[in-house]
Design a protein around this motif. Sequence first.
Motif, PDB file in Angstrom:
ATOM      1  N   LEU A  10     -22.246  37.647  -4.442  1.00 14.29           N
ATOM      2  CA  LEU A  10     -22.759  37.353  -3.116  1.00 14.29           C
ATOM      3  C   LEU A  10     -21.698  37.684  -2.079  1.00 14.29           C
ATOM      4  N   ARG A  11     -22.128  38.260  -0.976  1.00 13.07           N
ATOM      5  CA  ARG A  11     -21.220  38.686   0.086  1.00 13.07           C
ATOM      6  C   ARG A  11     -20.987  37.526   1.052  1.00 13.07           C
ATOM      7  N   VAL A  12     -19.719  37.252   1.342  1.00 18.35           N
ATOM      8  CA  VAL A  12     -19.350  36.086   2.149  1.00 18.35           C
ATOM      9  C   VAL A  12     -18.598  36.529   3.397  1.00 18.35           C
ATOM     10  N   ALA A  13     -18.984  35.958   4.540  1.00 20.49           N
ATOM     11  CA  ALA A  13     -18.284  36.200   5.804  1.00 20.49           C
ATOM     12  C   ALA A  13     -17.842  34.869   6.392  1.00 20.49           C
ATOM     13  N   ILE A  14     -16.756  34.904   7.144  1.00 20.91           N
ATOM     14  CA  ILE A  14     -16.193  33.692   7.741  1.00 20.91           C
ATOM     15  C   ILE A  14     -16.065  33.875   9.245  1.00 20.91           C
ATOM     16  N   ILE A  15     -16.566  32.892   9.980  1.00 20.78           N
ATOM     17  CA  ILE A  15     -16.451  32.892  11.442  1.00 20.78           C
ATOM     18  C   ILE A  15     -15.399  31.869  11.832  1.00 20.78           C
ATOM     19  N   GLY A  16     -14.312  32.335  12.428  1.00 19.62           N
ATOM     20  CA  GLY A  16     -13.196  31.466  12.797  1.00 19.62           C
ATOM     21  C   GLY A  16     -12.101  31.549  11.770  1.00 19.62           C
ATOM     22  N   ALA A  17     -10.955  32.093  12.152  1.00 15.97           N
ATOM     23  CA  ALA A  17      -9.864  32.339  11.209  1.00 15.97           C
ATOM     24  C   ALA A  17      -8.747  31.321  11.345  1.00 15.97           C
ATOM     25  N   GLY A  18      -9.118  30.062  11.495  1.00 14.04           N
ATOM     26  CA  GLY A  18      -8.130  29.003  11.648  1.00 14.04           C
ATOM     27  C   GLY A  18      -7.713  28.378  10.333  1.00 14.04           C
ATOM     28  N   GLN A  19      -7.085  27.209  10.427  1.00 16.11           N
ATOM     29  CA  GLN A  19      -6.490  26.551   9.267  1.00 16.11           C
ATOM     30  C   GLN A  19      -7.523  26.157   8.222  1.00 16.11           C
ATOM     31  N   VAL A  20      -8.626  25.541   8.651  1.00 18.77           N
ATOM     32  CA  VAL A  20      -9.603  25.078   7.664  1.00 18.77           C
ATOM     33  C   VAL A  20     -10.307  26.257   6.991  1.00 18.77           C
ATOM     34  N   GLN A  36     -17.810  37.585  -2.996  1.00 18.01           N
ATOM     35  CA  GLN A  36     -16.925  38.618  -2.465  1.00 18.01           C
ATOM     36  C   GLN A  36     -16.739  38.400  -0.967  1.00 18.01           C
ATOM     37  N   LEU A  37     -15.508  38.139  -0.556  1.00 17.70           N
ATOM     38  CA  LEU A  37     -15.191  38.008   0.865  1.00 17.70           C
ATOM     39  C   LEU A  37     -15.223  39.394   1.507  1.00 17.70           C
ATOM     40  N   VAL A  38     -16.142  39.592   2.449  1.00 22.28           N
ATOM     41  CA  VAL A  38     -16.335  40.930   3.015  1.00 22.28           C
ATOM     42  C   VAL A  38     -16.010  41.018   4.495  1.00 22.28           C
ATOM     43  N   ALA A  39     -15.953  39.878   5.214  1.00 24.23           N
ATOM     44  CA  ALA A  39     -15.733  39.961   6.661  1.00 24.23           C
ATOM     45  C   ALA A  39     -15.185  38.663   7.209  1.00 24.23           C
ATOM     46  N   VAL A  40     -14.420  38.801   8.295  1.00 22.90           N
ATOM     47  CA  VAL A  40     -13.944  37.644   9.041  1.00 22.90           C
ATOM     48  C   VAL A  40     -14.071  37.976  10.515  1.00 22.90           C
ATOM     49  N   MET A  41     -14.469  36.992  11.306  1.00 19.96           N
ATOM     50  CA  MET A  41     -14.618  37.175  12.747  1.00 19.96           C
ATOM     51  C   MET A  41     -13.829  36.109  13.488  1.00 19.96           C
ATOM     52  N   ASP A  42     -13.081  36.537  14.481  1.00 18.87           N
ATOM     53  CA  ASP A  42     -12.371  35.618  15.372  1.00 18.87           C
ATOM     54  C   ASP A  42     -12.095  36.369  16.660  1.00 18.87           C
ATOM     55  N   ASN A  43     -12.229  35.689  17.814  1.00 22.34           N
ATOM     56  CA  ASN A  43     -11.966  36.404  19.067  1.00 22.34           C
ATOM     57  C   ASN A  43     -10.482  36.691  19.266  1.00 22.34           C
ATOM     58  N   ARG A  44      -9.633  36.079  18.423  1.00 26.08           N
ATOM     59  CA  ARG A  44      -8.192  36.393  18.414  1.00 26.08           C
ATOM     60  C   ARG A  44      -7.971  37.438  17.327  1.00 26.08           C
ATOM     61  N   LEU A  45      -8.014  38.694  17.721  1.00 21.77           N
ATOM     62  CA  LEU A  45      -7.991  39.789  16.749  1.00 21.77           C
ATOM     63  C   LEU A  45      -6.766  39.781  15.840  1.00 21.77           C
ATOM     64  N   PRO A  46      -5.551  39.558  16.359  1.00 22.28           N
ATOM     65  CA  PRO A  46      -4.392  39.532  15.451  1.00 22.28           C
ATOM     66  C   PRO A  46      -4.510  38.448  14.371  1.00 22.28           C
ATOM     67  N   GLN A  47      -5.062  37.294  14.733  1.00 25.56           N
ATOM     68  CA  GLN A  47      -5.219  36.221  13.743  1.00 25.56           C
ATOM     69  C   GLN A  47      -6.254  36.611  12.694  1.00 25.56           C
ATOM     70  N   ALA A  48      -7.327  37.253  13.127  1.00 26.67           N
ATOM     71  CA  ALA A  48      -8.347  37.701  12.182  1.00 26.67           C
ATOM     72  C   ALA A  48      -7.791  38.771  11.249  1.00 26.67           C
ATOM     73  N   GLN A  49      -6.977  39.671  11.782  1.00 25.01           N
ATOM     74  CA  GLN A  49      -6.388  40.734  10.961  1.00 25.01           C
ATOM     75  C   GLN A  49      -5.433  40.158   9.920  1.00 25.01           C
ATOM     76  N   ALA A  50      -4.608  39.198  10.329  1.00 23.56           N
ATOM     77  CA  ALA A  50      -3.685  38.565   9.384  1.00 23.56           C
ATOM     78  C   ALA A  50      -4.458  37.814   8.302  1.00 23.56           C
ATOM     79  N   PHE A  51      -5.528  37.160   8.687  1.00 18.48           N
ATOM     80  CA  PHE A  51      -6.390  36.443   7.746  1.00 18.48           C
ATOM     81  C   PHE A  51      -6.973  37.427   6.733  1.00 18.48           C
TER      82      PHE A  51
END
Length: 352
Positions: A10-20, A36-51
């Motif tokens: 199953l394909r999994v996406a995460i909205i919000g790349a914070g601590q939790v 399978q983790l396929v995507a992450v979204m955060d309006n703070r692009l550097p944080q999303a990229q690091a995640f």
Amino acid sequence: MMNASLSTPLRVAIIGAGQVADCVHAAYYATRPDLQLVAVMDNRLPQAQAFAERYGITGVYQDVQQMLHDATPDIVSVCSPNRFHFEHVMAALAAGCHVMCEKPPAMTPQQAEQMRNAARKAGKVLAYDFHHRFSHDAQLLRDAVQNGVFGEIYVTTAQALRRCGVPGWGVFTNKALQGGGPLIDIGIHMLDAAMYVLGFPAVKRVTAHSFQKLGNRKNRGQFGEWDPATFTVEDALFGTLEFCNGGILRLETSFALNIREQSVLNVSFCGEKAGAMLFPAHIFADVDGELHTLAQRDETDDQRHLRSMEAFVQHVLGEPVMIADAEQGVVIQQLIAALYNAAETGECVELC
């Protein structure tokens, strides 16, 4: 729900790349070969990229709709600030995804109701991460309640207190983004745990008092520094729920309160036959002035977050396991709103 025998992850996406999202959601998903983790979204692009780099995620986005369109996930975790839970959950459900949302469900009961209705219409699982109810302690006490060990439970006290534990990160002191302070952040957890153990009895009326005495004067504590000038939430709230069955639940919650302990996170139950503490679980009764232990757990249970996530995934796969579902999310959101309303107006809020 899906068939547990599916061979394609199953394909999994995460909205919000914070601590939790990092320490709980992605950390759990990464342990399962059927996800399978396929995507992450955060309006703070550097944080999303690091995640994304930490978890080998190829899709990095700043726009929810674009992520849902491009990544076509089956499961979405919503870990964004409270203000955005409603729109992010609704978007994920509209895209045909199962959703695990961090607490609280939303900012208002009306939003929580719309989220529940959307999940029903879509035929998708919507769960909330009220993880304390997934502790072995909560299950032991829930079973005891169902088996009549306590008799009638007429007084419950839920506490989520900190001496000086204002979060120095995120938006926890911003009412516009968070919806409130300790009640909607930590008090909501003990409220859910207490309601779960009790079996979600109907609430008749609510009274409450809130205070802002320390958070707007101090600027440093055990969780870092904050700006007292922008501290717009309550730093303590005390409320009472009166149940239709005659019992009461007293809720005490604070970010900053002059108490001896650094923090208190627990629920006590007083019944006509026996009483109990939740963490660690201890069921006891008085016999001729002496305390007798009826059941107890001694070890610390630190796997409740994992079991909350596991229950959600297993429910998605079609297994009839307990989750903190959308219907109970509505109830908890209604109680939070009633407590804030009663504290703000100084009046009793009638619920039934």
